[in-house]
Design a protein around this motif. Structure first.
Motif, PDB file in Angstrom:
ATOM      1  N   MET A  82       0.823  -1.208   0.000  1.00  0.00           N
ATOM      2  CA  MET A  82       0.000   0.000   0.000  1.00  0.00           C
ATOM      3  C   MET A  82       0.857   1.258   0.000  1.00  0.00           C
ATOM      4  O   MET A  82       0.465   2.281  -0.506  1.00  0.00           O
TER       5      MET A  82
ATOM      6  N   GLU B 129     -12.564   6.679 -17.066  1.00  0.00           N
ATOM      7  CA  GLU B 129     -12.401   6.304 -15.661  1.00  0.00           C
ATOM      8  C   GLU B 129     -11.827   4.884 -15.545  1.00  0.00           C
ATOM      9  O   GLU B 129     -10.930   4.633 -14.734  1.00  0.00           O
TER      10      GLU B 129
ATOM     11  N   LEU C  38      -8.318   3.773 -13.835  1.00  0.00           N
ATOM     12  CA  LEU C  38      -8.267   2.773 -12.754  1.00  0.00           C
ATOM     13  C   LEU C  38      -7.272   1.679 -13.090  1.00  0.00           C
ATOM     14  O   LEU C  38      -6.503   1.242 -12.231  1.00  0.00           O
TER      15      LEU C  38
ATOM     16  N   TYR D 248      -3.864   2.994 -12.632  1.00  0.00           N
ATOM     17  CA  TYR D 248      -3.548   3.202 -11.218  1.00  0.00           C
ATOM     18  C   TYR D 248      -3.333   1.873 -10.479  1.00  0.00           C
ATOM     19  O   TYR D 248      -2.385   1.715  -9.719  1.00  0.00           O
ATOM     20  N   LEU D 249      -4.232   0.929 -10.724  1.00  0.00           N
ATOM     21  CA  LEU D 249      -4.144  -0.351 -10.004  1.00  0.00           C
ATOM     22  C   LEU D 249      -3.188  -1.326 -10.679  1.00  0.00           C
ATOM     23  O   LEU D 249      -2.964  -2.427 -10.184  1.00  0.00           O
TER      24      LEU D 249
ATOM     25  N   ARG E 143      -3.603  -3.120 -13.299  1.00  0.00           N
ATOM     26  CA  ARG E 143      -4.242  -4.382 -13.690  1.00  0.00           C
ATOM     27  C   ARG E 143      -4.713  -4.269 -15.124  1.00  0.00           C
ATOM     28  O   ARG E 143      -5.020  -3.175 -15.600  1.00  0.00           O
TER      29      ARG E 143
ATOM     30  N   CYS F 273      -8.600  -9.137 -14.131  1.00  0.00           N
ATOM     31  CA  CYS F 273      -8.805  -7.991 -15.027  1.00  0.00           C
ATOM     32  C   CYS F 273      -9.827  -7.029 -14.447  1.00  0.00           C
ATOM     33  O   CYS F 273     -10.673  -7.399 -13.650  1.00  0.00           O
ATOM     34  N   LEU F 274      -9.748  -5.791 -14.908  1.00  0.00           N
ATOM     35  CA  LEU F 274     -10.877  -4.888 -14.732  1.00  0.00           C
ATOM     36  C   LEU F 274     -11.696  -5.039 -16.001  1.00  0.00           C
ATOM     37  O   LEU F 274     -11.164  -5.322 -17.063  1.00  0.00           O
ATOM     38  N   PHE F 275     -12.990  -4.838 -15.861  1.00  0.00           N
ATOM     39  CA  PHE F 275     -13.846  -5.084 -17.027  1.00  0.00           C
ATOM     40  C   PHE F 275     -14.641  -3.841 -17.376  1.00  0.00           C
ATOM     41  O   PHE F 275     -15.162  -3.154 -16.502  1.00  0.00           O
TER      42      PHE F 275
ATOM     43  N   ASP G  78      -9.382  -8.478  -4.821  1.00  0.00           N
ATOM     44  CA  ASP G  78     -10.367  -7.625  -5.489  1.00  0.00           C
ATOM     45  C   ASP G  78     -10.879  -6.574  -4.517  1.00  0.00           C
ATOM     46  O   ASP G  78     -11.082  -5.420  -4.875  1.00  0.00           O
TER      47      ASP G  78
ATOM     48  N   SER H 240      -8.193  -4.014  -4.008  1.00  0.00           N
ATOM     49  CA  SER H 240      -8.126  -3.062  -5.119  1.00  0.00           C
ATOM     50  C   SER H 240      -9.152  -1.967  -4.940  1.00  0.00           C
ATOM     51  O   SER H 240      -8.889  -0.796  -5.219  1.00  0.00           O
TER      52      SER H 240
ATOM     53  N   LEU I 243     -10.376  -0.866  -2.123  1.00  0.00           N
ATOM     54  CA  LEU I 243      -9.918   0.036  -1.068  1.00  0.00           C
ATOM     55  C   LEU I 243      -8.845   0.995  -1.589  1.00  0.00           C
ATOM     56  O   LEU I 243      -8.876   2.192  -1.329  1.00  0.00           O
ATOM     57  N   GLN I 244      -7.933   0.409  -2.370  1.00  0.00           N
ATOM     58  CA  GLN I 244      -6.867   1.236  -2.963  1.00  0.00           C
ATOM     59  C   GLN I 244      -7.460   2.343  -3.811  1.00  0.00           C
ATOM     60  O   GLN I 244      -7.056   3.509  -3.713  1.00  0.00           O
ATOM     61  N   ALA I 245      -8.422   1.944  -4.642  1.00  0.00           N
ATOM     62  CA  ALA I 245      -9.020   2.918  -5.555  1.00  0.00           C
ATOM     63  C   ALA I 245      -9.764   3.990  -4.768  1.00  0.00           C
ATOM     64  O   ALA I 245      -9.722   5.165  -5.110  1.00  0.00           O
TER      65      ALA I 245
ATOM     66  N   GLN J 270      -9.021   5.012  -1.799  1.00  0.00           N
ATOM     67  CA  GLN J 270      -8.021   5.900  -1.201  1.00  0.00           C
ATOM     68  C   GLN J 270      -7.463   6.873  -2.216  1.00  0.00           C
ATOM     69  O   GLN J 270      -7.091   7.985  -1.882  1.00  0.00           O
ATOM     70  N   ALA J 271      -7.441   6.433  -3.479  1.00  0.00           N
ATOM     71  CA  ALA J 271      -6.928   7.330  -4.515  1.00  0.00           C
ATOM     72  C   ALA J 271      -7.990   8.330  -4.950  1.00  0.00           C
ATOM     73  O   ALA J 271      -7.734   9.188  -5.779  1.00  0.00           O
TER      74      ALA J 271
ATOM     75  N   TYR K 251     -11.081   7.503  -6.256  1.00  0.00           N
ATOM     76  CA  TYR K 251     -12.077   7.025  -7.222  1.00  0.00           C
ATOM     77  C   TYR K 251     -13.353   6.668  -6.474  1.00  0.00           C
ATOM     78  O   TYR K 251     -13.311   6.179  -5.352  1.00  0.00           O
ATOM     79  N   GLY K 252     -14.459   6.863  -7.124  1.00  0.00           N
ATOM     80  CA  GLY K 252     -15.732   6.402  -6.559  1.00  0.00           C
ATOM     81  C   GLY K 252     -16.227   7.210  -5.387  1.00  0.00           C
ATOM     82  O   GLY K 252     -17.211   6.853  -4.764  1.00  0.00           O
TER      83      GLY K 252
ATOM     84  N   ALA L 262     -20.726   7.156  -9.018  1.00  0.00           N
ATOM     85  CA  ALA L 262     -19.289   6.932  -9.196  1.00  0.00           C
ATOM     86  C   ALA L 262     -18.853   5.692  -8.432  1.00  0.00           C
ATOM     87  O   ALA L 262     -18.040   4.896  -8.911  1.00  0.00           O
TER      88      ALA L 262
ATOM     89  N   LEU M 262     -17.209   2.373  -9.994  1.00  0.00           N
ATOM     90  CA  LEU M 262     -15.936   1.834  -9.514  1.00  0.00           C
ATOM     91  C   LEU M 262     -16.071   0.337  -9.213  1.00  0.00           C
ATOM     92  O   LEU M 262     -15.283  -0.481  -9.677  1.00  0.00           O
TER      93      LEU M 262
ATOM     94  N   LEU N  37     -14.355  -2.967 -11.136  1.00  0.00           N
ATOM     95  CA  LEU N  37     -13.461  -3.870 -10.417  1.00  0.00           C
ATOM     96  C   LEU N  37     -14.023  -5.282 -10.285  1.00  0.00           C
ATOM     97  O   LEU N  37     -13.289  -6.253 -10.356  1.00  0.00           O
TER      98      LEU N  37
END
Lengths: 310, 458
Positions: free
Chosen positions: A1, A41, A45, A48-49, A51, A205-207, B24, B27, B29-31, B33-34, B36-37, B43, B47, B51
């Motif tokens: 993190m 978006e 993502l 950023y992630l 993935r 993956c993100l979809f 998953d 991810s 939580l990460q998003a 914190q950044a 998103y959503g 939103a 998000l 994911l």
């Protein structure tokens, strides 16, 4: 993190567009690409992630072109991997030229090689040919990797890429080298949904489902692509195209292929060869250039029926 | 963040069969914190969708649970307006009740007629029962008016002013209340009409109806119940749907993936390094590299589906079977054919038995070394009893089929304990037959790969 905070910050906005006639690194013409906010978006993502982003959607709605657009805006390199039915997962990482090595060994045995060449033979990496993913992993800068039409390959293909996409490293079996990604590539994967992808692969993956643009958005896209064309002609063409698409939807219930954005662009290019008044007249009559839009005999028949009824 | 956000939604989606793991959730939580959503509910939904949702079908499941847990966007507004509306309605209701009550008492005092006394108790009943139904408030203010008119005719001079005032008050408040009720009902109807269209996206994405998605979720839960219990009859979960779906699409997809047989066939394209080195060892030099064909999956599935009659309850199951097999790329050139009870002479290309084709023609097209056949039929177990003719025909067909395919397996939607002593029991002796459960389908696929104990006698 913690490492999240140190990541190089890249953001795709979808607002930076090439000028008309601008050419890419390989000399291909670049066109504007206007993604909808959800797609932007999703791309951000994925960046950023770190993935892969899996894109599905109707054929011709701009899944493949997204990669070029992201590459252009972020000023990165694009590594495209067009998957074929015979593709294997390893081809994307590297191929080993064993035949070449055998040939060289033969030549060396018959004393036909210079000392330099023989020295080169001793280096095991000489015969490794990197694939798109292999090159992207070794690049110091983040690279956009497009894996196009992943569903074309065998059903095990995606599973064979799991480790490489997940851990961003792979081992060259022939030489024992371990290649680890210097910068995580931005992986965009497209699928036409002809085959289901394995769950384990989907999980990583993100979809995003690339929606077909709305009528207003189509007009907006066409205006961006053809800035010199008149507003009226674009509106009329999109109107005619939209009617036909709606009719297809009604008749076929989404079972067969519907006309797409890319076909609209091709069709409009054909229309534009005529002066505006002539093109407008054509649009008001029988559908011009039906071969660009209607790809099957049934569609032709149905369309003709539609004209008679209407 | 003292407790984990969206954990409830995440676990529900997991239970609904979405393939989600801890990473998953991380991810997400990460998003978050950044950033998103965070802007709004839409939103956040986007998000989570990006994911966690990997297909159009899953999108429906997600939307359903998201609506349930997070609620729709319009809820806070409607709640706020509902509070105001409720207060207003309460006031009107109260005023009406008081008005009607006072009017009734006044009338009873002023007009000493036994007829009108009837209307008094009906009015006094009102305060005790909360007037929820439409007729009672409608009739109440209307009832006194004719009686008032009658009394007007009889004695017009002695109308006291307070009674007229009360009458007007009662009538107006009653009609106001009625109007409110009608408006409310209309708003509810409109809301109901618009509600189902909410989760459906603007573009027509899915080929499957929403109901189908819902039962995927339900089936998964039902299966869990059954497997954790002792296989008793399912509870009321299934009352909403007449379909019998013991295997979810996801499980089917996973199982079809096992149906493969990799063989080296076709044009020699790959370098066989070992053979080449051996050859060099033999000859002392390299004459040519030894090439071998690539390994490809050479299994084609011939799916034979029994349709209509006793199989009607299992139509959705058979549709699912065909759909997942073709989506998994398992069918190859063989394809799906339909029959009724038992194939005699013809098989049909469509479930409606419109396009027939002689069995011989179909068999002639099959590539014997690749094709495996799966039959989906109750084999007479649904009706029970022994039908010697059906046994005879089926066995003749199976005999013919076995000459043209590598392996045959039979999938029976009726539980195994009901096969005994029926036609199905007899047929099961000549072909490996399995229940249409997860385990059964697994065994059937093993049988199609030639890994079944009963196959040794073929």
């Amino acid at each position: 993190m913690v490492e999240v905070l140190d990541r190089q910050f890249l953001e795709y906005t979808g607002k930076v567009q090439p000028h008309l006639g601008e050419r890419g690194a390989n000399g291909q013409l670049l066109y504007p690409y206007l993604p909808n906010p959800e797609l932007v978006e999703a791309v951000n993502l994925a960046i950023y992630l770190e993935r892969p982003l899996l894109l599905k959607g109707e054929p011709g709605c701009g899944k493949t072109l997204l990669a070029s657009a992201v590459t252009y805006e972020l000023g990165l390199n694009l590594e495209a991997w067009y998957v074929k039915s015979t593709s294997r997962a390893r081809d994307g990482l590297y191929t080993y030229d064993a035949v070449g090595r055998l040939r060289d060994a033969q030549l060396a045995a018959s004393d036909r090689l210079t000392a330099e060449q023989i020295q080169r033979l001793d280096n095991p990496t000489t015969y490794v040919r990197w694939g798109p993913l292999g090159r992207a992993f070794q690049s110091k800068q983040r690279t956009v990797v497009l894996i196009d039409e992943i569903d074309k390959a065998d059903i095990d293909f995606p599973n064979d890429l799991l480790l490489e996409l997940d851990q961003k490293r792979f081992i060259v079996d022939e030489t024992g080298q371990e290649i680890e990604a210097k910068a995580a590539p931005i992986v965009l994967i497209t699928s036409n949904d002809e085959k289901d992808l394995p769950d384990a692969f989907l999980r990583r993956c993100l979809f995003h489902y690339v929606e077909f643009p709305s009528r207003e958005r189509l007009i907006y896209i066409m205006n961006a692509l053809f800035p010199k064309a008149s507003e009226l002609l674009i509106n009329q063409a999109v109107e005619r195209f939209w009617e036909l698409r709606e009719e297809m939807k009604k008749n076929q219930g989404g079972a067969t292929k519907k006309i797409s954005t890319s076909e609209l662009i091709d069709w409009f290019k054909a229309l534009r060869r005529y002066p505006e008044d002539e093109a407008l007249a054509k649009l008001n009559g029988k559908l011009p250039y039906p071969g660009v839009l209607l790809k099957s005999w049934e569609d032709h028949i149905r369309y003709l029926k539609l004209k008679n009824n209407g | 963040m003292d407790d984990l956000p969206l954990l409830e939604l995440f676990t529900r989606l997991q239970q609904a069969g979405l393939p989600l793991g801890v990473d998953d959730y991380q991810s997400m939580l990460q998003a978050l914190q950044a950033g998103y959503g965070l802007p709004d509910r839409a939103a956040l939904a986007r998000l989570c969708r990006i994911l966690w949702v990997k297909s159009v079908e899953e999108k429906y499941i997600f939307d359903y649970h998201f609506e349930q847990l997070i609620g729709s966007e319009t809820v806070p507004q409607t709640q706020a307006s509902n509070v105001n509306q409720n207060q207003a309605i309460q006031l009107v209701r109260f005023a009406t009740l008081v008005g009607v009550l006072v009017l009734g008492v006044g009338l009873a005092l002023w007009v000493t007629r036994p007829k009108n006394q009837v209307s008094v108790p009906s009015a006094t009943i009102l305060p005790t029962t909360v007037p929820e139904k439409l007729p009672s408030p409608v009739q109440q203010p209307v009832v006194p008016t004719p009686t008032a008119q009658i009394t007007q005719k009889k004695s017009q001079i002695n109308w006291p002013a307070w009674l007229i005032f009360l009458l007007i008050l009662a009538v107006t408040s009653g009609s106001l209340w009625l109007l409110r009720l009608l408006m409310k009902r209309r708003a509810q109807n409109n809301h109901l009409q618009t509600e189902p269209s909410k989760p459906i996206p603007t573009a027509t994405l899915a080929s499957e109806p929403f109901r189908n998605i819902k039962d995927e979720v339900q089936v998964a839960q039902a299966i869990r119940q059954v497997t954790s219990g002792n296989g008793e009859v399912l509870g009321d979960r299934f009352l909403f749907s007449t379909d019998y779906l013991p295997v979810t699409q996801r499980q089917m997809k996973q199982m079809w993936r096992h149906l493969r047989r990799l063989t080296k066939e076709g044009i020699a394209t790959e370098l066989d390094i070992e053979a080449t080195v051996n050859q060099i060892g033999c000859y002392g030099m390299m004459l040519e590299p030894v090439l071998s064909p690539a390994r490809v999956n050479r299994t084609e599935l011939l799916l034979l589906i029994d349709q209509d009659g006793s199989m009607v309850p299992f139509h959705s199951l058979s549709v699912r079977l065909g759909h997942t097999a073709s989506r998994g790329g398992q069918l190859g050139a063989a394809g799906i054919y339909y029959f009724h009870n038992c194939p005699v002479g013809y098989l049909y290309h469509d479930p409606l038995h419109q396009k027939a084709e002689p069995i011989e023609n179909i068999f002639a097209r099959l590539r014997q070394n690749r094709v495996v056949a799966l039959i989906f039929s109750d084999a007479g177990a649904a009706r029970g009893g022994l039908n010697s003719e059906r046994i005879e025909f089926t066995e003749a067909f199976l005999k013919q089929l076995k000459q043209h395919v590598r392996y045959v397996a039979w999938l029976n939607p009726i539980p195994k304990k009901r096969w005994l002593g029926t036609t199905a029991g007899e047929i099961a002796a000549s072909v490996p037959m399995f229940e249409a459960t997860r385990e059964g389908l697994d065994s059937a696929i093993n049988a199609l790969r030639g890994r079944h104990s009963s196959l040794q006698n073929f």
